[in-house]
Design a protein around this motif. Structure first.
Motif, short mmCIF file in Angstrom:
data_model
loop_
_atom_site.label_atom_id
_atom_site.label_comp_id
_atom_site.label_asym_id
_atom_site.label_seq_id
_atom_site.Cartn_x
_atom_site.Cartn_y
_atom_site.Cartn_z
N TYR A 104 0.85 -1.19 0.00
CA TYR A 104 0.00 0.00 0.00
C TYR A 104 0.88 1.23 0.00
O TYR A 104 2.01 1.20 0.48
CB TYR A 104 -0.88 0.04 1.26
CG TYR A 104 -1.88 -1.08 1.37
CD1 TYR A 104 -3.14 -0.96 0.81
CD2 TYR A 104 -1.55 -2.25 2.03
CE1 TYR A 104 -4.06 -1.99 0.91
CE2 TYR A 104 -2.46 -3.29 2.15
CZ TYR A 104 -3.71 -3.15 1.58
OH TYR A 104 -4.60 -4.18 1.69
N ASN A 105 0.33 2.34 -0.47
CA ASN A 105 0.99 3.63 -0.33
C ASN A 105 0.96 3.96 1.16
O ASN A 105 -0.07 3.78 1.82
CB ASN A 105 0.25 4.69 -1.16
CG ASN A 105 0.93 6.04 -1.11
OD1 ASN A 105 1.53 6.43 -0.12
ND2 ASN A 105 0.83 6.77 -2.19
N GLY A 106 2.05 4.45 1.70
CA GLY A 106 2.13 4.75 3.12
C GLY A 106 1.14 5.81 3.57
O GLY A 106 0.78 5.87 4.74
N GLU A 107 0.67 6.65 2.66
CA GLU A 107 -0.28 7.71 3.01
C GLU A 107 -1.73 7.30 2.81
O GLU A 107 -2.64 7.98 3.25
CB GLU A 107 0.03 8.97 2.19
CG GLU A 107 1.37 9.58 2.53
CD GLU A 107 1.67 10.81 1.69
OE1 GLU A 107 0.80 11.24 0.90
OE2 GLU A 107 2.78 11.34 1.83
N ASP A 108 -1.96 6.20 2.06
CA ASP A 108 -3.33 5.75 1.78
C ASP A 108 -3.33 4.23 1.75
O ASP A 108 -2.99 3.62 0.74
CB ASP A 108 -3.80 6.32 0.44
CG ASP A 108 -5.17 5.80 0.05
OD1 ASP A 108 -5.93 5.37 0.93
OD2 ASP A 108 -5.48 5.82 -1.16
N GLU A 109 -3.72 3.63 2.86
CA GLU A 109 -3.69 2.17 2.96
C GLU A 109 -5.04 1.54 2.63
O GLU A 109 -5.33 0.44 3.05
CB GLU A 109 -3.22 1.75 4.35
CG GLU A 109 -1.79 2.10 4.61
CD GLU A 109 -1.30 1.58 5.95
OE1 GLU A 109 -2.12 1.15 6.78
OE2 GLU A 109 -0.07 1.62 6.16
N TYR A 127 8.38 9.12 -0.70
CA TYR A 127 7.38 8.10 -1.04
C TYR A 127 7.64 6.85 -0.20
O TYR A 127 8.78 6.41 -0.08
CB TYR A 127 7.43 7.75 -2.52
CG TYR A 127 6.23 6.98 -3.01
CD1 TYR A 127 5.08 7.64 -3.40
CD2 TYR A 127 6.24 5.59 -3.05
CE1 TYR A 127 3.96 6.94 -3.83
CE2 TYR A 127 5.14 4.88 -3.49
CZ TYR A 127 4.00 5.56 -3.88
OH TYR A 127 2.90 4.86 -4.30
N GLU A 128 6.59 6.28 0.36
CA GLU A 128 6.74 5.11 1.22
C GLU A 128 5.69 4.08 0.86
O GLU A 128 4.53 4.41 0.64
CB GLU A 128 6.59 5.52 2.68
CG GLU A 128 6.76 4.38 3.64
CD GLU A 128 6.81 4.84 5.10
OE1 GLU A 128 7.03 3.99 5.96
OE2 GLU A 128 6.62 6.04 5.36
N HIS A 130 3.96 0.42 2.25
CA HIS A 130 3.79 -0.43 3.42
C HIS A 130 3.45 -1.84 2.96
O HIS A 130 2.58 -2.03 2.12
CB HIS A 130 2.68 0.09 4.32
CG HIS A 130 3.04 1.33 5.05
ND1 HIS A 130 2.17 1.98 5.89
CD2 HIS A 130 4.19 2.05 5.10
CE1 HIS A 130 2.75 3.04 6.41
NE2 HIS A 130 3.98 3.11 5.94
#
Length: 136
Positions: A104-109, A127-128, A130
């Motif tokens: 997932y995108n770290g800002e939108d799971e 950018y992160e 998860h």
């Protein structure tokens, strides 16, 4: 005789303290360490988005508290990032398939990442992704 020895010793201590106090630190003088705004040239101001061909991303397994960095290009697939990230964090056991993990995108799971990282909102900085273990 004792007063004659104490006076020169006290004078020597005061002189060495004054000398040490007036010296600059080993990293340089303070004015050289501080650059004023006029001395620093800013060529480009970053406003977000993707402008680079190679980007460093954080690969995080939040449930385990593990994190690493990896370098990707916008056309790197999510499957390849998952495979590389599992290996870097030591979660690459052969008996657990990649399909049991979700990125997932770290800002939108809320939405799993699919396709290439460039299609998933990759930006130049911060950018992160998860990784979560989601066995099927």
């Amino acid at each position: 005789m004792a007063k004659a020895i104490v006076m020169p010793a006290a004078a020597l201590i005061l002189a060495s303290f004054a000398l040490l106090n007036s010296m600059s630190a080993f990293v340089g003088t303070q004015p050289a360490l501080r650059a004023s705004r006029s001395q620093v040239a800013m060529e480009v101001e970053w406003h977000g988005g993707l402008n680079r061909n190679v980007v460093e991303v954080f690969f995080t397994a939040p449930a385990q508290g593990e994190r690493t960095r990896m370098v990707v290009t916008p056309d790197t697939t999510i499957d390849q990032i998952l495979k590389d990230g599992r290996k870097l964090l030591g979660f690459d056991q052969e008996w657990i398939p990649d399909s049991d993990f979700t990125l997932y995108n770290g800002e939108d799971e809320n939405t799993p990442l699919k396709g290439t990282i460039g299609d998933c909102g990759l930006v130049d900085f911060g950018y992160e992704v998860h990784m979560y273990f989601t066995p099927k």
